[in-house]
Design a protein around this motif. Structure first.
Motif, PDB file in Angstrom:
ATOM      1  N   HIS B 370     -40.319 108.466  71.174  1.00 44.20           N
ATOM      2  CA  HIS B 370     -41.660 107.929  70.956  1.00 44.20           C
ATOM      3  C   HIS B 370     -41.533 106.455  70.611  1.00 44.20           C
ATOM      4  CE1 HIS B 370     -43.820 111.743  70.928  1.00 44.20           C
ATOM      5  NE2 HIS B 370     -42.808 112.257  70.249  1.00 44.20           N
ATOM      6  N   SER B 371     -42.626 105.723  70.714  1.00 44.56           N
ATOM      7  CA  SER B 371     -42.564 104.317  70.309  1.00 44.56           C
ATOM      8  C   SER B 371     -42.741 104.235  68.799  1.00 44.56           C
ATOM      9  CB  SER B 371     -43.655 103.500  71.004  1.00 44.56           C
ATOM     10  OG  SER B 371     -44.918 103.849  70.482  1.00 44.56           O
ATOM     11  N   LEU B 372     -42.245 103.129  68.250  1.00 47.72           N
ATOM     12  CA  LEU B 372     -42.416 102.894  66.822  1.00 47.72           C
ATOM     13  C   LEU B 372     -43.908 102.834  66.493  1.00 47.72           C
ATOM     14  CD1 LEU B 372     -41.375 102.190  64.017  1.00 47.72           C
ATOM     15  CD2 LEU B 372     -40.949  99.855  64.795  1.00 47.72           C
ATOM     16  N   ARG B 373     -44.701 102.302  67.433  1.00 49.70           N
ATOM     17  CA  ARG B 373     -46.138 102.212  67.196  1.00 49.70           C
ATOM     18  C   ARG B 373     -46.774 103.607  67.081  1.00 49.70           C
ATOM     19  NH1 ARG B 373     -49.028  97.831  67.647  1.00 49.70           N
ATOM     20  NH2 ARG B 373     -47.806  96.832  69.260  1.00 49.70           N
ATOM     21  N   TYR B 374     -46.327 104.508  67.959  1.00 52.46           N
ATOM     22  CA  TYR B 374     -46.840 105.878  67.905  1.00 52.46           C
ATOM     23  C   TYR B 374     -46.596 106.471  66.520  1.00 52.46           C
ATOM     24  CZ  TYR B 374     -46.798 110.962  68.581  1.00 52.46           C
ATOM     25  OH  TYR B 374     -47.014 112.314  68.440  1.00 52.46           O
ATOM     26  N   LEU B 375     -45.380 106.292  66.044  1.00 52.80           N
ATOM     27  CA  LEU B 375     -45.015 106.838  64.736  1.00 52.80           C
ATOM     28  C   LEU B 375     -45.905 106.250  63.639  1.00 52.80           C
ATOM     29  CD1 LEU B 375     -43.053 108.422  62.900  1.00 52.80           C
ATOM     30  CD2 LEU B 375     -41.482 106.497  63.057  1.00 52.80           C
ATOM     31  N   LEU B 376     -46.080 104.931  63.681  1.00 48.51           N
ATOM     32  CA  LEU B 376     -46.866 104.268  62.631  1.00 48.51           C
ATOM     33  C   LEU B 376     -48.348 104.624  62.730  1.00 48.51           C
ATOM     34  CD1 LEU B 376     -45.132 100.774  62.620  1.00 48.51           C
ATOM     35  CD2 LEU B 376     -45.030 102.501  60.818  1.00 48.51           C
ATOM     36  N   ASP B 377     -48.873 104.688  63.964  1.00 49.82           N
ATOM     37  CA  ASP B 377     -50.307 104.960  64.126  1.00 49.82           C
ATOM     38  C   ASP B 377     -50.647 106.420  63.881  1.00 49.82           C
ATOM     39  OD1 ASP B 377     -50.594 102.352  64.693  1.00 49.82           O
ATOM     40  OD2 ASP B 377     -51.038 102.582  66.840  1.00 49.82           O
ATOM     41  N   GLN B 378     -49.874 107.305  64.513  1.00 50.08           N
ATOM     42  CA  GLN B 378     -50.163 108.733  64.412  1.00 50.08           C
ATOM     43  C   GLN B 378     -49.971 109.271  63.000  1.00 50.08           C
ATOM     44  OE1 GLN B 378     -51.099 111.344  66.622  1.00 50.08           O
ATOM     45  NE2 GLN B 378     -51.868 109.528  67.678  1.00 50.08           N
ATOM     46  N   PHE B 379     -48.938 108.799  62.340  1.00 53.17           N
ATOM     47  CA  PHE B 379     -48.606 109.373  61.036  1.00 53.17           C
ATOM     48  C   PHE B 379     -48.954 108.435  59.873  1.00 53.17           C
ATOM     49  CE2 PHE B 379     -46.147 111.628  64.165  1.00 53.17           C
ATOM     50  CZ  PHE B 379     -46.284 112.953  63.774  1.00 53.17           C
ATOM     51  N   GLY B 380     -48.547 107.183  59.998  1.00 58.17           N
ATOM     52  CA  GLY B 380     -48.771 106.241  58.890  1.00 58.17           C
ATOM     53  C   GLY B 380     -50.231 105.860  58.714  1.00 58.17           C
ATOM     54  N   GLN B 381     -50.932 105.658  59.826  1.00 63.81           N
ATOM     55  CA  GLN B 381     -52.364 105.366  59.857  1.00 63.81           C
ATOM     56  C   GLN B 381     -52.774 104.163  59.019  1.00 63.81           C
ATOM     57  OE1 GLN B 381     -54.636 109.056  59.457  1.00 63.81           O
ATOM     58  NE2 GLN B 381     -52.855 110.189  60.154  1.00 63.81           N
ATOM     59  N   GLY B 382     -52.032 103.089  59.167  1.00 57.26           N
ATOM     60  CA  GLY B 382     -52.445 101.836  58.535  1.00 57.26           C
ATOM     61  C   GLY B 382     -51.794 101.585  57.197  1.00 57.26           C
ATOM     62  N   THR B 383     -52.056 100.401  56.661  1.00 53.00           N
ATOM     63  CA  THR B 383     -51.441 100.040  55.387  1.00 53.00           C
ATOM     64  C   THR B 383     -52.172 100.711  54.237  1.00 53.00           C
ATOM     65  OG1 THR B 383     -52.839  98.107  55.112  1.00 53.00           O
ATOM     66  CG2 THR B 383     -50.724  97.760  56.235  1.00 53.00           C
ATOM     67  N   LEU B 384     -51.489 100.839  53.129  1.00 54.36           N
ATOM     68  CA  LEU B 384     -52.092 101.432  51.941  1.00 54.36           C
ATOM     69  C   LEU B 384     -53.115 100.469  51.339  1.00 54.36           C
ATOM     70  CD1 LEU B 384     -51.884 103.891  49.990  1.00 54.36           C
ATOM     71  CD2 LEU B 384     -50.261 102.558  48.659  1.00 54.36           C
ATOM     72  N   SER B 385     -52.806  99.181  51.432  1.00 49.93           N
ATOM     73  CA  SER B 385     -53.707  98.180  50.853  1.00 49.93           C
ATOM     74  C   SER B 385     -54.954  97.975  51.702  1.00 49.93           C
ATOM     75  CB  SER B 385     -52.969  96.844  50.714  1.00 49.93           C
ATOM     76  OG  SER B 385     -52.570  96.390  51.991  1.00 49.93           O
ATOM     77  N   GLY B 386     -54.901  98.437  52.961  1.00 48.62           N
ATOM     78  CA  GLY B 386     -56.027  98.239  53.865  1.00 48.62           C
ATOM     79  C   GLY B 386     -55.989  96.877  54.563  1.00 48.62           C
ATOM     80  N   LYS B 387     -55.026  96.037  54.184  1.00 49.38           N
ATOM     81  CA  LYS B 387     -54.900  94.726  54.829  1.00 49.38           C
ATOM     82  C   LYS B 387     -54.113  94.880  56.130  1.00 49.38           C
ATOM     83  CE  LYS B 387     -55.119  92.030  50.643  1.00 49.38           C
ATOM     84  NZ  LYS B 387     -54.381  91.515  49.502  1.00 49.38           N
ATOM     85  N   PRO B 388     -54.177  93.867  57.010  1.00 56.63           N
ATOM     86  CA  PRO B 388     -53.448  93.992  58.277  1.00 56.63           C
ATOM     87  C   PRO B 388     -51.942  94.103  58.061  1.00 56.63           C
ATOM     88  CG  PRO B 388     -54.947  92.117  58.313  1.00 56.63           C
ATOM     89  CD  PRO B 388     -54.939  92.622  56.915  1.00 56.63           C
ATOM     90  N   LEU B 389     -51.302  94.883  58.940  1.00 57.20           N
ATOM     91  CA  LEU B 389     -49.843  94.993  58.911  1.00 57.20           C
ATOM     92  C   LEU B 389     -49.262  93.688  59.450  1.00 57.20           C
ATOM     93  CD1 LEU B 389     -47.731  97.920  60.320  1.00 57.20           C
ATOM     94  CD2 LEU B 389     -47.426  95.642  61.257  1.00 57.20           C
ATOM     95  N   ARG B 390     -48.249  93.172  58.755  1.00 61.31           N
ATOM     96  CA  ARG B 390     -47.656  91.927  59.258  1.00 61.31           C
ATOM     97  C   ARG B 390     -46.224  92.128  59.707  1.00 61.31           C
ATOM     98  NH1 ARG B 390     -45.983  86.616  56.941  1.00 61.31           N
ATOM     99  NH2 ARG B 390     -45.933  85.264  58.782  1.00 61.31           N
ATOM    100  N   ALA B 391     -45.444  92.913  58.962  1.00 58.19           N
ATOM    101  CA  ALA B 391     -44.034  93.082  59.321  1.00 58.19           C
ATOM    102  C   ALA B 391     -43.582  94.497  59.005  1.00 58.19           C
ATOM    103  CB  ALA B 391     -43.176  92.083  58.560  1.00 58.19           C
ATOM    104  N   VAL B 392     -42.591  94.938  59.789  1.00 57.54           N
ATOM    105  CA  VAL B 392     -41.992  96.248  59.572  1.00 57.54           C
ATOM    106  C   VAL B 392     -40.488  96.042  59.523  1.00 57.54           C
ATOM    107  CG1 VAL B 392     -41.598  98.515  60.613  1.00 57.54           C
ATOM    108  CG2 VAL B 392     -43.842  97.448  60.787  1.00 57.54           C
ATOM    109  N   GLN B 393     -39.869  96.501  58.460  1.00 56.89           N
ATOM    110  CA  GLN B 393     -38.407  96.438  58.438  1.00 56.89           C
ATOM    111  C   GLN B 393     -37.883  97.827  58.757  1.00 56.89           C
ATOM    112  OE1 GLN B 393     -36.177  95.669  54.764  1.00 56.89           O
ATOM    113  NE2 GLN B 393     -34.611  94.562  55.911  1.00 56.89           N
ATOM    114  N   ILE B 394     -37.072  97.914  59.789  1.00 54.57           N
ATOM    115  CA  ILE B 394     -36.539  99.215  60.184  1.00 54.57           C
ATOM    116  C   ILE B 394     -35.023  99.220  60.041  1.00 54.57           C
ATOM    117  CG2 ILE B 394     -36.834  98.494  62.624  1.00 54.57           C
ATOM    118  CD1 ILE B 394     -36.937 101.556  63.270  1.00 54.57           C
ATOM    119  N   GLY B 395     -34.504 100.308  59.442  1.00 49.61           N
ATOM    120  CA  GLY B 395     -33.054 100.451  59.341  1.00 49.61           C
ATOM    121  C   GLY B 395     -32.452  99.966  58.046  1.00 49.61           C
ATOM    122  N   GLY B 396     -33.238  99.885  56.988  1.00 52.27           N
ATOM    123  CA  GLY B 396     -32.674  99.538  55.685  1.00 52.27           C
ATOM    124  C   GLY B 396     -32.504  98.046  55.483  1.00 52.27           C
ATOM    125  N   PRO B 397     -31.822  97.658  54.401  1.00 52.13           N
ATOM    126  CA  PRO B 397     -31.700  96.243  54.047  1.00 52.13           C
ATOM    127  C   PRO B 397     -30.927  95.416  55.068  1.00 52.13           C
ATOM    128  CG  PRO B 397     -30.395  97.613  52.546  1.00 52.13           C
ATOM    129  CD  PRO B 397     -31.191  98.530  53.401  1.00 52.13           C
TER     130      PRO B 397
END
Ligand SMILES: Cc1cc2nc3c(=O)[nH]c(=O)nc-3n(C[C@H](O)[C@H](O)[C@H](O)COP(=O)(O)O)c2cc1C
Ligand code: SF4
Ligand code: FES
Lengths: 149, 520
Positions: B370-397
Motif C-alpha cells: 500500500h502507499s504511505l498515504r493510504y496508511l495515513l489516510d485510511q487509519f491515521g485520518q489526519g493530525t491530532l492537532s487538526g493542523k495541516p500535516l507538514r512532515a512524516v519521519q519514517i523508520g526511526g531516528p
C-alpha cells in the motif's frame, strides 16, 4: 552510605553473581535494580571479583545511562524527548518544568529519556516505574504536587 | 466460538493503556461490581493496537465482544448504571448504550481493514494463559516443527520471503542457513528487544500482549538452527514488558515449553531474559552482543558475522522481536501463505506504528504494497492537532523526513531505499505545520552525539561538528561534507545513517534552513 542489610549484603550479591557466571553488566543491573545506583566505593571490590581493572569496571559503568554512581532521589521523573513525543509538545513540557522551577524540588529528580514505547500517546514520562501518557503541563504539575505530600 | 464466558470484562494491562489510566478503570470496576453484587471476571489482556481508544474496555456478550473507547472510572460507573451486566443486551441498540461504545470489536473498521498475521492474538487473549494461547492456535507451529527436519523449516522460512524486521531487512532464510551450517555444538538464539527507535512500539505490544508467541518462535528457531539457548535482550525502558516476559518464561518452563525435552521431544531449549541499561546503540547487533557478554556496548567490526561468530564467539542467530514472532505465520503452508502477501521482494506483512501528531494512532498490520498515504489516510485520518500535516519521519531516528508530496511512495523496502529513505522497524511519526525541520535535523545530530558508541571518528566527531554547525553558522555546504564523511566512513549505521534525517530535512524543507531560522 547506609544500605539495607549493610555493605556485606551487597558484596555477597556480587559474589553470588560471579559464582553464578553472570556477566558484569548483569551484576550491575542487579545492583541498580536493588539500590538504585552503584556506589563508587564498591568498584575496587567489583573489579577484584571479576578479575578486571578498576578502569575497566568504570568504563562499563560509564557507558550505560542506567548505571549511575549517585543515589537517586525519592522521585525520579524522566520525560521523553524523542521525535514522536516532540511532535506532541515534549520540548514545551520540558521548558515548562524549568520555567516554573519544577527541576529544583527537594526530593524530585527530573531528567530525560529517549522513548518509552508510548509514541502513539505522547508526550510520555516515567515516574519511578509508573508510566504516564498524553502528559500536559497541568498533569505534570499534578504528578509533582503528589510527590510533595 | 467465544473463548470467554459472557460478562467477562477485558481491560488491557499493556503499558500504553496503563499510562492512560487502565489500572484506575480496572480498580473501579472491581470495586463497583463488588458494591453492586455483580459477578464479573476481569482479564487484563494486551492491547489490540488501537492506542487512540485506550483504555479500551471490552465486554464479552453472547454475540461477541462489545468495545468501549477511552474509558475512565466515571465512564465505568455510567456504564454499570445502564444495567449492562444484568440483562442480555439488545444488540440493535448496543451503540446507544453509551457514547463511548464502538460496537463489536470485530466490526471496527480500523481493525477489520488490517491484515493481522503476526498480531492475530494480541489483545484478544490473557497474555499469561497458555491454555488461551493454545486455543487460538498457539504451539501448533512448534509442534509441527518438532516433527520436521530442521532443513525443511529453514527452506520454508526462505520460501516465505521473511526479512529482518529490526531495520536492515536481511533475508531470514539466509541467516538461519548460515547458523545451521556452523558445526559448533554451542549456538545461540538472541532476540533483539532493544526497540530504541522513537515512534516504534510493535515489539513492546507483542511482548506484553502475546509473550508465548515470542517464546514459541525462539524455540522453533533454536530447533531449526541447532541452538539450545536463547536470550532476550530487553531495554530497561519497558518495565511492564519485563514483568510479563519474566512470568511467561517461568510458566513456559513449568509447562515444559522450555527446558529439557520440550513438549515431549528430544529437543532442549531454554531462554534467559537480559535487561539492558539505557544505551540506544545496544540495539545494533554487535553492540548488543558485547553488552550481553558484560562489556561496554562498543560496536564490533564485521566480519566475522554474528551468525558465524556471535555471542561468546559462537554461532548466533540474532533477530528482532517481530521477525521472530512472524515465524509461525511464515511457516504456514511451508511459506506459501506468507509469500503470497506483499509485493516484489517485500513479502508478508509489517506492523506499522502510527505515532506522533496523528488522530488515530496505533499499530496497523498490513501486507506490504500500500502507499504511505493510504496508511495515513485510511487509519491515521489526519493530525491530532487538526493542523495541516507538514512532515512524516519514517523508520526511526535514522529515517528520512518526508513532505506530503512523497507520501505516494509504496510501502516496499526497495521503493523507500530508492528515494533515499527506509522503512526500518515500521515507525511512522507525523508532525503538523508547527515543526521546524532545522530543529529536527539538529536533533538528529544531537541524538548521534549522545548515542554514538565512540568507536569511530566520523560518527563521534562528525555528529558533534554537525550539531555545532546547525546551532551556529548553518553552513549547509559543510554539513553536506560532514554527511558524506559520516555516510562513507562510519563503522555502523548509527553514524552511517544519521545523514538520512539531516539530508532529507534540508532537501525537502530548504525554507527552514535560512540563517533567519536560527533557533537558540
Ligand atoms: C544504531 C542501530 C540501532 C539498532 N537498533 C535496533 C533495535 O533496537 N532493535 C532491533 O531489532 N534492531 C536494531 N538494529 C538492527 C540490528 O543491528 C540488526 O540488524 C537486527 O537485530 C537483526 O535482526 P533482524 O534481521 O530480525 O532485523 C539497530 C541497528 C543500528 C545500526
Ligand atoms: S558509527 Fe558511531 S555508533 Fe557506529 S561504531 Fe562508529 S562510533 Fe560507534
Ligand atoms: S517517542 Fe516518546 S515514547 Fe516513544
Amino acid at each position: 552510605m547506609h544500605y539495607l542489610g549493610g555493605i556485606n549484603t551487597i558484596k555477597t550479591l556480587i559474589k553470588l553473581a560471579v559464582e553464578d557466571n553472570q556477566v558484569l553488566t548483569s551484576a550491575l543491573r542487579q545492583l541498580v535494580d536493588k539500590y538504585g545506583f552503584i556506589d563508587s566505593e564498591l568498584i575496587p571490590f567489583i573489579a577484584d571479583s571479576y578479575n578486571l581493572s578498576k578502569a575497566e569496571v568504570l568504563g562499563v559503568i560509564s557507558f550505560y545511562e542506567d548505571f549511575r554512581t549517585t543515589p537517586p532521589l525519592a522521585h525520579v521523573i524522566r520525560i521523553c524527548q524523542a521525535e514522536a513525543c516532540q511532535a506532541l509538545g515534549a520540548t514545551t513540557l520540558m521548558a515548562h518544568c524549568k520555567s516554573v522551577g519544577l527541576t529544583n524540588k527537594q526530593n524530585v529528580e527530573i531528567g530525560t529519556v529517549s522513548c518509552l514505547g508510548l509514541c502513539a500517546c505522547g508526550p510520555a514520562l516515567i515516574h519511578n516505574e509508573n508510566l504516564h501518557a498524553r502528559v500536559t503541563s497541568a498533569k505534570l504539575d499534578e504528578i509533582i504536587r503528589q510527590t510533595q505530600k | 466460538m467465544n473463548l470467554y464466558e459472557t460478562y467477562t470484562v477485558f481491560i488491557p494491562g499493556d503499558s500504553a493503556a496503563v499510562a492512560l489510566g487502565a489500572n484506575l478503570v480496572a480498580e473501579a470496576l472491581l470495586q463497583e461490581a463488588n458494591k453492586r453484587c455483580i459477578d464479573i471476571r476481569l482479564i487484563r489482556n494486551g492491547s489490540r493496537g488501537m492506542i487512540w481508544a485506550e483504555p479500551l474496555l471490552e465486554i464479552q456478550t453472547s454475540a461477541g465482544r462489545l468495545a468501549f473507547a477511552c474509558t475512565n472510572p466515571e465512564i465505568l460507573v455510567e456504564l454499570l448504571d445502564t444495567g449492562i451486566f444484568e440483562r442480555e443486551l439488545d444488540m440493535s441498540v448496543a451503540e446507544r448504550i453509551h457514547p463511548s461504545c464502538l460496537g463489536f470489536t470485530e466490526d471496527i473498521p480500523w481493525l477489520k481493514n488490517q491484515n493481522r498475521q503476526t498480531f492475530s492474538r494480541c489483545g484478544i487473549i490473557n497474555p499469561l494463559c497458555l491454555d488461551d494461547y493454545q486455543t487460538l492456535g498457539g504451539l501448533s507451529s512448534l509442534k509441527n516443527a518438532l516433527e520436521q527436519q530442521p532443513n525443511d523449516i529453514i527452506d520454508a522460512i526462505a520460501a516465505s520471503g521473511l526479512r529482518g524486521r529490526g531495520g536492515a531487512a536481511f533475508p531470514a532464510g539466509i541467516k538461519w542457513k548460515t547458523v545451521a551450517e556452523c558445526s559448533s555444538p554451542c549456538k545461540y538464539i538472541v532476540c533483539n528487544a532493544d526497540e530504541g527507535d522513537s515512534g516504534t512500539y510493535a515489539d513492546r505490544l507483542i511482548m506484553e500482549g502475546d509473550p508465548f508467541l515470542l517464546i514459541e518462535s525462539m524455540a522453533i528457531a533454536g530447533y531449526a538452527t541447532g541452538a539450545n539457548k536463547g536470550y532476550i535482550y530487553l531495554r530497561s525502558e519497558y518495565p511492564l514488558a519485563r514483568q510479563i516476559l519474566d512470568q511467561a518464561i517461568r510458566i513456559a518452563q513449568q509447562k515444559n515449553l522450555l527446558g529439557d525435552s520440550i513438549l515431549g521431544s528430544e529437543f532442549n531449549f531454554d531462554i534467559q531474559l537480559f535487561v539492558g541499561a539505557g544505551a540506544y546503540i545496544c540495539g545494533e547487533e554487535t553492540s548488543l552482543l558485547q553488552s550481553l557478554e558484560g562489556k561496554r556496548g562498543e560496536v564490533r567490526s564485521k566480519p566475522p558475522l554474528p551468525a558465524q561468530e556471535g555471542l561468546f564467539g559462537q554461532p548466533t542467530l540474532i533477530h528482532n522481536v517481530i521477525s521472530l514472532c512472524s515465524v509461525p505465520a511464515a511457516l504456514v503452508s511451508s511459506g506459501q501463505h506468507y509469500a503470497a502477501l506483499g509485493i516484489n521482494r517485500s513479502l508478508g506483512t509489517l506492523p506499522f506504528q502510527l505515532s506522533g501528531n496523528i488522530k488515530y494512532a496505533g499499530l496497523v498490520e498490513l501486507a506490504f504494497g500500500h502507499s504511505l498515504r493510504y496508511l495515513l489516510d485510511q487509519f491515521g485520518q489526519g493530525t491530532l492537532s487538526g493542523k495541516p500535516l507538514r512532515a512524516v519521519q519514517i523508520g526511526g531516528p535514522l529515517g528520512a523526513y518526508l513532505p506530503d508530496r512523497m507520501l505516494d511512495t509504496n510501502l516496499d523496502y526497495e521503493e523507500f531505499i530508492a528515494i533515499g529513505a527506509g522503512i526500518g522497524h515500521g515507525g511512522i511519526v507525523v508532525f503538523d505545520d508547527t515543526v521546524n525541520l532545522q530543529v529536527q535535523a539538529r536533533y538528529a545530530f544531537q541524538f548521534c552525539v549522545e548515542e554514538s558508541c565512540g568507536k569511530c571518528t566520523p560518527c563521534r566527531i562528525g555528529a558533534k561538528r554537525g550539531l555545532d554547525n546547525l546551532s551556529t553558522s548553518n553552513d549547509l555546504v559543510l554539513v553536506e561534507a560532514l554527511c558524506e564523511v559520516m555516510e562513507s566512513g562510519s563503522l555502523c549505521a548509527m553514524g552511517g545513517m544519521t545523514p538520512i534525517p539531516v539530508r532529507s530535512a534540508i532537501h525537502y524543507f530548504p525554507e527552514d534552513f535560512t540563517p533567519t531560522e536560527l533557533v537558540s
